[in-house]
Motif scaffolding. Structure first.
Motif: not given
Length: 459
Positions: A371-380
């Protein structure tokens, strides 16, 4: 003559793609090594001390972030000022930025170490230490505090070394410290059974060696020899360095503030849940360190981008600035998608590397990952874009962007959502803040590139 010197500098002539690989790979390795100092300790402590040891390293983490914040303030700030000034052909002036940055890192490291040792117990309690965790945290932090000046010089000095055109030395410097730290961790923790004290001792020995290597290089700078006059603190140079390093430093300070608030929220709402106050704290410590490994790649890319865009912006080669940024975000996207898949598919396997725990421990850890790291794909997007603005001499924009995720979005959400959702609200705050930060980054970068760069500076 000025144009001839500029053309001789590979930052202004070599293909952007090759430059990006040349500077990014050592930067990523350097950042990974910095992250590994924490994650290696987490591995050995988790397998020897257990959950409470993992929680203790999480309590000490804000101080590690403080060291990185100081290193980036003067390291990236000094490197950006150096490269921008070199791009304008002012070599002698550029050396003052390097000298002032190095001295300020050493002084701030000593001050931070002293404050930590004097106010150790109150600080750890403020960071969220529970009664069960405080003793472990005191042992670990009381030792690692002596290494703060060295880790700041190693991390921040690496940026000054990279700006001088020696990214490989930065990589070697940090790798040497990390290898020593890992070897001594195994000896002190598993061999001598020194527990928290052994892991802390291994860490500062590795940091001392890396820091001394950085100092050695700065005494033999390639651009020109640093003299005593370059080391005298000058307010004008320091203010310029700090303005250019403010964005990455602010991002780290924001991370520290969020970490402190999150630690206290996890213990408070954990006590009200089935998990108790120590399990969420231990899980958060592990996952934040794992996430730091992912961000090491992203921050490494943004740092490798810095000398390229700084020099070319100073030399008014704006097409190369834009091309370098596009290549950097493409690399960031590929890495982020890979990390996203790992975090979503193998969370239990990852958490299991750091020791065993109860079923409630694993249940919370898996939820935290997914849940907390769900948006890792855009965190760059946000770190690379923030550093671009800093590198081209627009620190106010860079600072604002650096603060969007942590302070403007994540911090209020961590406070507000648990009031409705309990401890799960802390988990959902992460992806919401990440998404909003990406939107703001895309809008600001779009506006920047729609500008034709007819104005050389717009601070």
């Amino acid at each position: 003559m000025k144009e001839q010197k500029e053309n001789q500098n590979p930052l202004g002539t070599k293909p952007v793609e090759k430059l990006l690989l040349q500077f990014t790979i050592p930067s990523i390795v350097a950042m990974l090594v910095s992250a590994l100092y924490n994650i290696v300790d987490q591995f050995f402590i988790g397998r020897s001390v257990g959950e409470l040891g993992n929680a203790a390293t999480n309590i000490a983490f804000p101080l590690s972030i403080s060291c990185v914040a100081i290193a980036l303030l003067f390291g990236i700030g000094g490197a950006s000022a150096f490269n921008l000034t070199m791009g304008k052909g002012r070599k002698e002036e550029a050396l003052y930025y390097t000298g002032n940055a190095a001295v300020m890192m050493a002084l701030c490291g000593l001050v931070l170490s002293g404050i930590t040792l004097v106010f150790l117990t109150p600080l750890l309690r403020f960071f969220g230490a529970t009664a069960n965790v405080l003793g472990y945290a005191r042992i670990y932090t009381g030792i690692t505090a002596f290494g703060f000046p060295f880790v700041i010089l190693a991390t921040g000095g690496g940026h000054l070394i990279r700006a001088d055109g020696s990214p490989k030395f930065t990589m070697i410097c940090n790798l040497t410290g990390a290898v020593i730290n890992t070897a001594l961790d195994a000896l002190f923790v598993f061999g001598f059974h020194w527990g928290m004290a052994g892991a802390a001792a291994a860490t500062i020995i590795g940091q001392m060696i890396s820091g001394l290597m950085a100092v050695y290089y700065l005494c033999h700078y390639k651009t020109a020899r640093l003299e005593k006059k370059h080391l005298r603190i000058n307010g004008t140079y320091v203010r310029c360095i700090m303005s250019l390093g403010a964005a990455p430093c602010s991002n780290q300070l924001a991370m520290m503030i969020v970490q402190i608030v999150m630690n206290n929220s996890l213990t408070h709402y954990g006590k009200l849940s089935n998990y108790g106050e120590d399990i969420p704290l231990a899980c958060a410590g592990i996952i934040s360190k794992v996430n730091q490994v992912y961000f090491s790649f992203i921050i490494g890319i943004s740092q490798g981008l810095q000398p390229i865009v700084s020099f070319n912006y100073g030399a008014k080669k704006y097409d190369r600035v834009k091309r370098a940024y596009i290549r950097a975000v493409t690399m960031g996207l590929a890495i982020s998608l890979t990390a996203f898949l790992l975090f979503q598919l193998f969370p239990r396997n990852i958490i299991g590397l750091f020791g065993s725990g109860s079923e409630e421990y694993y249940r919370f850890a898996v939820s935290y990952f997914r849940i907390f790291l769900l948006m890792t794909c855009l965190n760059f997007m946000q770190p690379i874009s923030s550093n671009l603005f800093t590198a081209i001499g627009k620190p106010k924009r860079g600072m604002f962007l650096a603060l969007t995720r942590q302070i403007i979005f994540l911090l209020p959400l961590i406070v507000a959502l648990p009031l409705v959702l309990g401890i799960d609200g802390i988990l959902y705050a992460g992806p919401v803040a990440d998404f909003l930060a990406v939107v703001v980054s895309a809008v600001m970068i779009g506006r920047e590139f729609r500008n034709s760069y007819t104005t050389a500076t717009n601070k």
